[in-house]
Design an enzyme around this catalytic site. Structure first.
Site, PDB file in Angstrom:
ATOM      1  N   HIS A  29      12.838  -1.140 -40.683  1.00  0.00           N
ATOM      2  CA  HIS A  29      12.884  -0.617 -39.318  1.00  0.00           C
ATOM      3  C   HIS A  29      13.633   0.719 -39.315  1.00  0.00           C
ATOM      4  CE1 HIS A  29      12.396  -4.969 -39.027  1.00  0.00           C
ATOM      5  NE2 HIS A  29      11.901  -4.799 -37.800  1.00  0.00           N
ATOM      6  N   ASP A 154      18.905  -3.237 -27.201  1.00  0.00           N
ATOM      7  CA  ASP A 154      18.183  -3.735 -26.028  1.00  0.00           C
ATOM      8  C   ASP A 154      17.822  -5.212 -26.183  1.00  0.00           C
ATOM      9  OD1 ASP A 154      17.880  -1.331 -24.356  1.00  0.00           O
ATOM     10  OD2 ASP A 154      16.665  -0.557 -25.993  1.00  0.00           O
ATOM     11  N   GLY A 155      17.338  -5.571 -27.359  1.00  0.00           N
ATOM     12  CA  GLY A 155      16.909  -6.951 -27.571  1.00  0.00           C
ATOM     13  C   GLY A 155      18.032  -7.942 -27.401  1.00  0.00           C
ATOM     14  N   ILE A 186      13.105   1.252 -26.170  1.00  0.00           N
ATOM     15  CA  ILE A 186      11.961   0.846 -27.007  1.00  0.00           C
ATOM     16  C   ILE A 186      12.327  -0.444 -27.742  1.00  0.00           C
ATOM     17  CG2 ILE A 186      10.461   1.473 -28.930  1.00  0.00           C
ATOM     18  CD1 ILE A 186      10.037   3.338 -26.625  1.00  0.00           C
ATOM     19  N   HIS A 264       9.603   1.788 -34.764  1.00  0.00           N
ATOM     20  CA  HIS A 264      10.562   0.692 -34.682  1.00  0.00           C
ATOM     21  C   HIS A 264      10.512  -0.213 -35.904  1.00  0.00           C
ATOM     22  CE1 HIS A 264      12.513  -3.037 -33.523  1.00  0.00           C
ATOM     23  NE2 HIS A 264      12.944  -2.491 -32.396  1.00  0.00           N
ATOM     24  N   ARG A 355      34.799 -40.936 -30.735  1.00  0.00           N
ATOM     25  CA  ARG A 355      35.234 -39.723 -30.035  1.00  0.00           C
ATOM     26  C   ARG A 355      36.712 -39.840 -29.660  1.00  0.00           C
ATOM     27  NH1 ARG A 355      33.478 -39.852 -23.620  1.00  0.00           N
ATOM     28  NH2 ARG A 355      33.673 -42.118 -23.345  1.00  0.00           N
ATOM     29  N   SER A 382      35.363 -35.310 -21.924  1.00  0.00           N
ATOM     30  CA  SER A 382      34.319 -36.246 -22.306  1.00  0.00           C
ATOM     31  C   SER A 382      34.052 -36.228 -23.808  1.00  0.00           C
ATOM     32  CB  SER A 382      33.032 -35.935 -21.537  1.00  0.00           C
ATOM     33  OG  SER A 382      32.146 -37.019 -21.565  1.00  0.00           O
ATOM     34  N   GLU A 411      27.011 -23.268 -24.939  1.00  0.00           N
ATOM     35  CA  GLU A 411      27.205 -23.834 -26.278  1.00  0.00           C
ATOM     36  C   GLU A 411      26.972 -22.830 -27.400  1.00  0.00           C
ATOM     37  OE1 GLU A 411      26.181 -27.131 -23.436  1.00  0.00           O
ATOM     38  OE2 GLU A 411      25.296 -25.168 -23.901  1.00  0.00           O
ATOM     39  N   HIS A 461      28.849 -38.503 -28.186  1.00  0.00           N
ATOM     40  CA  HIS A 461      27.728 -39.153 -27.501  1.00  0.00           C
ATOM     41  C   HIS A 461      26.513 -39.108 -28.432  1.00  0.00           C
ATOM     42  CE1 HIS A 461      30.616 -38.258 -24.410  1.00  0.00           C
ATOM     43  NE2 HIS A 461      29.921 -38.889 -23.469  1.00  0.00           N
ATOM     44  N   ASP A 469      22.684 -42.084 -18.555  1.00  0.00           N
ATOM     45  CA  ASP A 469      22.309 -40.670 -18.484  1.00  0.00           C
ATOM     46  C   ASP A 469      20.850 -40.447 -18.876  1.00  0.00           C
ATOM     47  OD1 ASP A 469      24.631 -39.618 -17.524  1.00  0.00           O
ATOM     48  OD2 ASP A 469      25.493 -39.191 -19.489  1.00  0.00           O
ATOM     49  N   HIS A 473      19.836 -36.875 -22.259  1.00  0.00           N
ATOM     50  CA  HIS A 473      21.168 -36.778 -22.858  1.00  0.00           C
ATOM     51  C   HIS A 473      21.320 -37.643 -24.106  1.00  0.00           C
ATOM     52  CE1 HIS A 473      22.163 -34.561 -19.341  1.00  0.00           C
ATOM     53  NE2 HIS A 473      23.467 -34.587 -19.544  1.00  0.00           N
TER      54      HIS A 473
END
Length: 673
Positions: A29, A154-155, A186, A264, A355, A382, A411, A461, A469, A473
């Site tokens: 590129h 830009d991306g 561009i 590009h 947990r 949680s 996340e 979980h 849930d 989930h």
């Protein structure tokens, strides 16, 4: 030649080298690299502080490239700094080259991060900025006065992760973060106006950033913007530089090739390349050259850096004399070695969810590992990362003395920022969320594996037992996905990621211990929501370090071996009494980490899972999750999920889906028959 002319000539030198690398490789590129050359040149030749003789110096400024496809720009700029040879540039994108198509982590050569998947690089930069603030709160400004620079395109601004970074960096007031936005309008297949018409300046200002708009190809304006960014005390700075894609490029007929989509993602080619190199002042026959006046520009910067670095190191020496204890801590933190932890301080409650057992471990870590940061994506109460939070405070704007990073519902951003914290050095990072949301984090986990960054991923979980849930989930296929990565090796020949799914509270402690001792690769801890019965008395939990081991009470010379990880181990155990009453000799194997198990000797693997004995596995994930251990064929069977979950209390789901001791008995009897 005046000062501006010299700088423009140096930028053209970068353009020539970048275009020539792509041309020689017939791949790459060139356009973006040519457009961004001015900013990189000003930054590298006048602003970035580093030690040319010690690239790993902790006091250095960090530069994170986000658009990895612009690697020719980075390699060319680093070549002017003396970190790459012309021969290195000629081997761009070739086998065994130190100049791969997208940059790969190589601090000794000035590359602070692997980059390519757009958006992740600047998230890592934001994480590094948090780490610098965190360490400054503990070591003082003398040792942490550097800046973190990021380069975004830009991306990456379009990628969703940019919202997370923009929000968090602005909210925390990361004034040590300076980001250049190469806004050339561009992208690979369109002009940006086809997909993006928002007011980027207003968006970042709404997030609390200091935003400056400049001509990104103008030396004087770049300098002015960087000077202003360095003076900013309250906010991260975004420099929106309007640049020209393929700046300096000419077509085969000699007309301008600038601002063309075609520059590009492909070599300029033929006469277009020839015309461009000549137009920029290069020798088509010998394009891989650093001009003499450009050598002089960078030689002068090296002399400046000698004085700057010497002054900084003198400051450091005085600080070390006056702060021997802190200096020892700093050396230990930046050593990359595993911290010393007294695991006897961890008290586990029998029958607790893993947990909750993880929370007990995190409490001990918060007390004993002062350079550890724990994060959560708005789930700390949680996913039980609040075990860490109970012993510290949250990192907030203006106060980085706490050690808990509240990422909000983001996340992927959280994961990449934790990677960036560790790339900065001096910090150990862990982050938590529900296991089903690991899907959002997968690109970051992959980058952590590629770079061998030992982030700790805490996923709770872990199965359909999320219950009411419902299937949105309830993870089913997620464990199979991460265990596929567990089977891969990285370029150093190590496991790309270490995965643990502990069978009860005490095994959780051992798994956390192994995670903290793993300083070579990321670690995933997969933890239950519901309570889990303790394994039989006499179980040697230390054997979890071998990845799989025989649970206490198992019969010698078994007729069948039952294999599982996590809560399914106790489910298997619940079915053994009835099997033994029928005269069936049973061995139960807990396998928290297949990757670790496969690293053991052939003798150990054969001793635990001997060939020729029938094997039955149970998993709350896809059957393939255990097939690597149990095998495929008439002497092997895995009972697992073949659909998404259902909404109901988890005990009802266990009954309906067959995760009971009674069904273990029925399944094994049918299997043996």
């Amino acid at each position: 030649m005046n000062d501006i002319q010299a700088m423009n000539h140096a930028a053209d030198n970068i353009r020539i080298l970048a275009a020539s690398m792509v041309e020689k490789a017939n791949s790459g590129h060139p356009g973006g690299a040519m457009g961004g050359a001015d900013f990189i040149n000003v930054l590298f030749a006048e602003y970035l502080i580093y030690d040319p003789n010690d690239p790993t110096w902790t006091g250095r400024d960090r530069f994170f490239l986000d658009p990895g496809h612009m690697s020719p720009m980075l390699y060319a700029g680093l070549a002017l700094r003396g970190f790459f040879s012309m021969d290195d540039l000629k081997q761009f994108r070739q086998w065994g080259s130190v100049t791969p198509g997208h940059p790969e982590l190589d601090v000794a050569r000035g590359i602070e991060n692997s980059s390519g998947p757009l958006g992740q690089g600047h998230a890592m930069a934001a994480g590094a900025a948090v780490a610098e603030k965190f360490l400054e709160a503990r070591l003082g400004h003398t040792m942490m006065q550097h800046k973190v620079y990021a380069y975004i395109s830009d991306g990456a601004v379009e990628e969703e992760i940019s919202q997370g970074v923009g929000r968090i960096a602005g909210n925390l007031g990361l004034n040590n973060l300076i980001m250049f936005y190469d806004s050339n309008d561009i992208q690979l297949s369109t002009e940006t106006k086809v997909v993006m018409t928002e007011d980027t300046k207003a968006k970042y200002e709404a997030w609390g950033w200091n935003v400056l708009e400049i001509n990104g190809n103008d030396v004087a304006q770049i300098r002015k913007a960087l000077d202003a960014a360095l003076l900013e005390q309250e906010r991260p700075t975004l420099i929106i530089g309007k640049t020209i894609m393929g700046k300096g490029a000419l077509k085969a007929d000699g007309s301008s090739y600038e601002a063309s989509i075609k520059t590009h993602g492909a070599p300029l080619g033929g006469d277009a390349y020839t015309n461009t190199i000549r137009h920029l002042g290069g020798d088509v026959e010998h394009p891989f050259v650093v001009f003499e006046d450009v050598k002089a520009v960078y030689a002068a910067r090296k002399e400046e850096l000698k004085a700057i670095v010497a002054a900084r190191r003198a400051e450091e020496a005085e600080w070390r004399k006056a702060n021997a204890g802190k200096a020892a801590l700093m050396d230990e933190w930046f050593s990359g070695k595993a911290p010393k932890i007294d695991w006897s301080k961890v008290e586990q409650k029998e029958g607790s969810a893993t947990r909750a057992a993880s929370a007990a471990c995190l409490t001990a870590l918060a007390e004993q590992v002062p350079n550890m940061i724990c994060a959560s994506a708005d789930l700390s109460n949680s996913d039980k990362t609040d075990g860490f939070l109970k012993k510290t405070t949250s990192i907030v704007r203006g106060d980085f003395s706490g050690a808990f990073f509240q990422a909000g519902v983001s996340e992927l951003t959280m994961a990449d920022m934790c990677i960036g914290m560790m790339l900065h050095g001096g910090v150990i990072a862990a982050c938590g969320t529900f296991f089903v949301f690991s899907d959002y984090m997968k690109p970051a986990v992959r980058m952590a594996a590629l770079m061998q960054v030992p982030v700790k991923f805490i996923w709770t979980h872990d199965a359909f037992r999320v219950g009411e849930d419902g299937p949105t989930h309830e993870p089913v296929e997620q464990e199979a996905q991460i265990r596929l990565m567990e089977k891969m090796k990285n370029h150093a020949g190590r496991d790309s990621v270490r995965v643990f799914r502990p069978a009860d509270a005490d095994e959780t402690t051992v798994c956390w211990k192994l995670a903290m001792e793993n300083v070579d690769t990321p670690t995933a801890l997969i933890l239950s929501r519901q309570g889990i019965a303790k394994l039989p008395v006499g179980t040697d939990y230390e054997l979890a370090a071998k990845g799989a081991y025989v649970v206490a009470g198992s019969d010698e010379n078994p007729d069948v071996i039952l294999v599982a990880s996590g809560s399914e181990v106790s489910t298997l155990e619940a079915g053994t009494e009835a099997l033994r009453k029928d005269g069936i000799r049973v061995r139960v194997v807990s396998a928290p980490s297949e990757g670790l198990f496969r690293n053991q000797s052939a003798e150990y693997q054969e001793a635990v899972l001997p060939f020729g004995i029938k094997k039955f596995g149970m998993t709350a994930g896809l059957p393939v999750t255990l097939e690597g251990l149990v095998g495929i064929g008439p002497d092997s069977k895995v009972f697992g999920m073949t659909s998404f979950g259902f909404s109901a209390p988890y005990k009802v789901l266990d009954e309906k889906l067959g995760y009971t001791g009674e069904n273990v008995y029925n399944q094994v009897k049918a299997f043996l028959a």
